[in-house]
Design a protein around this motif. Structure first.
Motif, mmCIF file in Angstrom:
data_model
loop_
_atom_site.group_PDB
_atom_site.id
_atom_site.type_symbol
_atom_site.label_atom_id
_atom_site.label_comp_id
_atom_site.label_asym_id
_atom_site.label_seq_id
_atom_site.Cartn_x
_atom_site.Cartn_y
_atom_site.Cartn_z
ATOM 1 N N ILE A 1 0.813 -1.216 0.000
ATOM 2 C CA ILE A 1 0.000 0.000 0.000
ATOM 3 C C ILE A 1 0.852 1.275 0.000
ATOM 4 N N PRO A 2 1.895 1.392 0.850
ATOM 5 C CA PRO A 2 2.692 2.635 0.827
ATOM 6 C C PRO A 2 3.293 2.942 -0.541
ATOM 7 N N LEU A 3 3.781 1.904 -1.234
ATOM 8 C CA LEU A 3 4.351 2.129 -2.564
ATOM 9 C C LEU A 3 3.270 2.518 -3.566
ATOM 10 N N PHE A 4 2.079 1.942 -3.423
ATOM 11 C CA PHE A 4 0.964 2.286 -4.306
ATOM 12 C C PHE A 4 0.542 3.736 -4.076
ATOM 13 N N VAL A 5 0.506 4.154 -2.818
ATOM 14 C CA VAL A 5 0.180 5.541 -2.497
ATOM 15 C C VAL A 5 1.223 6.480 -3.092
ATOM 16 N N GLN A 6 2.468 6.072 -3.042
ATOM 17 C CA GLN A 6 3.540 6.887 -3.627
ATOM 18 C C GLN A 6 3.363 7.028 -5.132
ATOM 19 N N ASP A 7 2.959 5.941 -5.795
ATOM 20 C CA ASP A 7 2.712 6.013 -7.240
ATOM 21 C C ASP A 7 1.566 6.968 -7.571
ATOM 22 N N LEU A 8 0.524 6.969 -6.719
ATOM 23 C CA LEU A 8 -0.640 7.814 -6.976
ATOM 24 C C LEU A 8 -0.393 9.271 -6.601
ATOM 25 N N HIS A 9 0.311 9.475 -5.497
ATOM 26 C CA HIS A 9 0.478 10.820 -4.947
ATOM 27 C C HIS A 9 1.793 11.476 -5.371
ATOM 28 N N GLY A 10 2.787 10.663 -5.654
ATOM 29 C CA GLY A 10 4.109 11.204 -5.927
ATOM 30 C C GLY A 10 4.910 11.339 -4.647
ATOM 31 N N LYS A 11 6.160 11.729 -4.775
ATOM 32 C CA LYS A 11 7.038 11.838 -3.612
ATOM 33 C C LYS A 11 6.988 13.235 -3.010
ATOM 34 N N GLY A 12 5.790 13.775 -2.895
ATOM 35 C CA GLY A 12 5.648 15.111 -2.347
ATOM 36 C C GLY A 12 5.455 15.096 -0.841
ATOM 37 N N GLU A 13 4.918 16.213 -0.334
ATOM 38 C CA GLU A 13 4.680 16.331 1.093
ATOM 39 C C GLU A 13 3.512 15.443 1.520
#
Length: 415
Positions: A236-248
């Motif tokens: 899930i954390p990696l999937f969230v990163q793909d959706l949201h990007g490496k932002g704040e």
């Protein structure tokens, strides 16, 4: 207050403390291992995995034994054995000086665990049948709340008190909850009659329960629930990163998506439990299995974080009706006098799902990605719904006698 309500209130708190105690180690476990002198990142990761899984591995094997002894000597006795034992082991974890000691203590914690099946069996056999769905839902909410808030509480306590102090505080809370259960929880249990009925081995008891065709289906539901929930969880954390990007706020969103299912599960469990008392647990279970399966489809198709958040929230709502319905139905189909061991086998199925879900999900993610894992979970839940519909369609509840099973057994000793 009615006696069953007192039992339910005390055991809900106990469920919360037990589950939070088992999960609050999660946020700081690698740091605790590092504090013990392990510096290589690979070794830290290996020790973290082994230590976290050790509890579930031994729990899988020992739950049926404690279930058998609960049916023979009483659920309250086994409940207190587990809670007092975990209070001691949890405190000793604060004195561990190397990862090996911590691993052995986590393994021991899994060996003596058994609070959940004992609590479920006690509530199911000491609660009015028309209130059993609500009671199971409340008990489920207590456990889920502990699973959700455990890592959060552990993280806060690690910042304020240090790693070792968390184990001391948790041990003290478990001891306090055990003392409250000792004096307030009351059980209707005929020890002499139980000894006559349950003088059969674990293996023979398993054979008796497997002859009731509805029980394997219910154990399968429990396994599939845990497997499907946890198969995608590490990703899930990696999937969230793909959706949201490496932002704040990446860590915040990852935690939010990971916990929202638990929050909606906790809210929905008592409500769906009440409905199951009115319209039947089989109907609630079937609807929730289908609904949860369908909720995985939008998760595989989402394009932003908020769509994922909404889909995970709805998943938790349907998940909230499954385990309480399963536990209520297990009580209905289980022969009298074998309730605890039946719940023990169900807890083993739950532990197996906890173990196999992340392992298989992680192994398959390299080929099918997390979106494929979501589709796999959807297929498993919908297939399980069909199986349940076929096996639970018989309106007659078989109540086999333990005496027949006992006569078929050649020994009364534990296997």
């Amino acid at each position: 207050m009615a006696r069953w309500k007192v039992n339910l209130a005390v055991l809900c708190i106990g469920q919360f403390l037990v589950m939070s105690g088992m999960t609050m180690i999660t946020p700081f476990l690698p740091l605790y291992i590092q504090e013990m002198g392990v510096t290589d990142p690979h070794h830290i990761a290996l020790w973290s995995g082994f230590i976290f899984a050790g509890n579930f591995v031994t729990s899988f094997f020992f739950q049926p034994l404690w279930g058998r002894l609960s049916d023979r000597y009483g659920r309250k006795v086994m409940l207190l054995r587990s809670s007092f034992g975990m209070a001691v082991v949890m405190t000793l974890m604060g004195f561990a000086h190397d990862p090996t000691q911590l691993l052995l203590l986590r393994i021991l914690n899994g060996v003596i665990s058994g609070f959940m099946p004992a609590a479920v069996a006690l509530i199911s056999t000491n609660t009015p049948r028309e209130k059993s769905g609500f009671a199971m839902g409340m008990l489920q909410s207590g456990g889920v709340a502990g699973s959700i808030l455990g890592p959060f509480i552990g993280g806060l306590m690690a910042e304020w008190l240090g790693f070792r102090s968390i184990f001391y505080v948790t041990g003290a809370l478990l001891f306090g909850a055990s003392m409250v259960a000792l004096f307030l929880v009351k059980e209707k249990f005929d020890l002499a009659e139980a000894k006559k009925k349950t003088n059969i081995t674990i293996v023979e008891g398993f054979r008796v329960l497997m002859k009731v065709k509805q029980l394997p289906a219910l154990y399968g539901v429990t396994f599939v629930i845990q497997f499907s929930m946890l198969a995608a969880m590490p990703l899930i954390p990696l999937f969230v990163q793909d959706l949201h990007g490496k932002g704040e706020l990446l860590a915040f969103y990852a935690g939010l998506v990971g916990s929202v299912t638990g929050f909606s599960n906790m809210i929905a469990s008592p409500l769906l439990g009440r409905w199951s008392d009115r319209i039947g647990s089989v109907k609630i279970l079937a609807v929730c299995l289908i609904g949860a399966g369908l909720c995985y489809i939008p998760q595989a198709l989402v394009t932003n974080i908020w769509q994922l958040f909404a889909a995970r929230f709805m998943l938790g709502v349907f998940m909230g009706g499954m385990l309480p319905s399963v536990q209520t139905l297990i009580r209905s189909y289980t022969p009298n006098g074998m309730e605890s061991r039946s719940y023990g086998f169900n807890s083993s199925a739950l532990s197996l799902g906890n173990m196999m879900g992340p392992i298989i999900g992680g192994a398959l993610s390299g080929w099918v990605s997390i979106r494929g894992i979501f589709i796999m979970s959807c297929i498993m839940l919908l297939g399980n719904a069909l199986w349940v519909r076929r096996t639970l369609s018989d309106p007659q509840l078989p109540k086999q006698t333990i005496q027949k099973a006992g006569s078929a057994s050649h020994s009364g000793d534990d296997t």
